[in-house]
Design a protein around this motif. Sequence first.
Motif, mmCIF file in Angstrom:
data_model
loop_
_atom_site.group_PDB
_atom_site.id
_atom_site.type_symbol
_atom_site.label_atom_id
_atom_site.label_comp_id
_atom_site.label_asym_id
_atom_site.label_seq_id
_atom_site.Cartn_x
_atom_site.Cartn_y
_atom_site.Cartn_z
ATOM 1 N N LEU A 57 0.820 -1.210 0.000
ATOM 2 C CA LEU A 57 0.000 0.000 0.000
ATOM 3 C C LEU A 57 0.857 1.263 0.000
ATOM 4 N N ASP A 58 2.063 1.184 -0.574
ATOM 5 C CA ASP A 58 2.952 2.349 -0.632
ATOM 6 C C ASP A 58 2.283 3.558 -1.272
ATOM 7 N N ARG A 59 1.401 3.336 -2.225
ATOM 8 C CA ARG A 59 0.776 4.436 -2.968
ATOM 9 C C ARG A 59 -0.538 4.909 -2.344
ATOM 10 N N LEU A 60 -0.875 4.391 -1.184
ATOM 11 C CA LEU A 60 -2.112 4.815 -0.534
ATOM 12 C C LEU A 60 -1.894 6.150 0.169
ATOM 13 N N PRO A 61 -2.584 7.207 -0.232
ATOM 14 C CA PRO A 61 -2.406 8.515 0.425
ATOM 15 C C PRO A 61 -2.740 8.438 1.918
ATOM 16 N N GLY A 62 -1.845 8.987 2.742
ATOM 17 C CA GLY A 62 -2.091 9.019 4.178
ATOM 18 C C GLY A 62 -2.011 7.668 4.849
ATOM 19 N N ARG A 63 -1.285 6.731 4.222
ATOM 20 C CA ARG A 63 -1.231 5.363 4.752
ATOM 21 C C ARG A 63 -0.758 5.320 6.208
ATOM 22 N N ASP A 64 0.366 5.964 6.495
ATOM 23 C CA ASP A 64 0.952 5.850 7.836
ATOM 24 C C ASP A 64 0.052 6.476 8.895
ATOM 25 N N ASP A 65 -0.544 7.614 8.559
ATOM 26 C CA ASP A 65 -1.463 8.247 9.501
ATOM 27 C C ASP A 65 -2.680 7.363 9.729
ATOM 28 N N ALA A 66 -3.192 6.762 8.663
ATOM 29 C CA ALA A 66 -4.347 5.879 8.798
ATOM 30 C C ALA A 66 -4.019 4.666 9.662
ATOM 31 N N LEU A 67 -2.792 4.153 9.527
ATOM 32 C CA LEU A 67 -2.374 3.033 10.368
ATOM 33 C C LEU A 67 -2.300 3.448 11.836
ATOM 34 N N ARG A 68 -1.759 4.633 12.095
ATOM 35 C CA ARG A 68 -1.657 5.102 13.481
ATOM 36 C C ARG A 68 -3.039 5.259 14.106
ATOM 37 N N ARG A 69 -3.974 5.742 13.330
ATOM 38 C CA ARG A 69 -5.338 5.969 13.841
ATOM 39 C C ARG A 69 -6.172 4.691 13.860
ATOM 40 N N ARG A 70 -5.626 3.632 13.310
ATOM 41 C CA ARG A 70 -6.332 2.361 13.150
ATOM 42 C C ARG A 70 -7.537 2.493 12.218
#
Length: 275
Positions: A57-70
Amino acid sequence: MTSDSASSTAYGHACLAYDDPAALDARAVAHLAAGLAAGEQVWLVAPGDTDSLTRRLDRLPGRDDALRRRALRLLPVEHAYRHDEVVDPERQVRAYARATTEALAAGYTGLRVFAEATTLVRSVAQRDAFTRYEHLIDRWMRHHPMSAVCAYDRRELSEAAIAELACMHPETNTDALFRLHAGGGEAVVELAGELDPSNHRLFAAALDRADPRPVDGRLVLDATGLRFVDHRSLLLLGDHARRHDATVVLRTSRSAPARLVELLDLHEVRVEVVR
């Protein structure tokens, strides 16, 4: 296929057959991005560990933030299903029902799942159980804020195996001639496409796996999306009605099935022509 537009969670259940992993990942990114934009919790369920799923999911915008927020969850397939065993259909539906309830309690508008499930359907026994599950979860999603794309690898599964799975979905990118899925309103099941001698056995299996049950002695099927039905399929519906001591009510936009039912003297099947 299911729309990827950003909107509140609506009924959506699609079968995606693929042979290009890169194209599959691009599809997953688009689908999950639309879910995040709609305020849903989104899941990627696929083989591999969480690091490999993250890279997909490297190309998913906001991936890391979405992971942090679950808001985004990455689940190895064995964590979401019983890996390399036969799935328990009812148990699996309950698991997704709990997950949807938890997503709503956390403030999300629903649950959106992109699942690569090839490893769960390799054997005949696995497919028999998983197609039953596909219909049960389809019925559940029809009335709850969950949607799903179920992906299957053409490089590992035969076209016949994929057809077994595809026909249990309301949407698919395959050449499935017919689809049997959850109905809306009074209709327990909807039928679409064509039922002819080429898919008689597949329809028999799908009907057995879905096993739609009557309500007050009537089993209403919405067949307005069915372009053709042959006598063998009508006989199967008659057999199903007799097993459940019920009358099948086949609602269709075509008059030919009514003539066939009369010729076959199928008292257990009643055709209602709707316009």
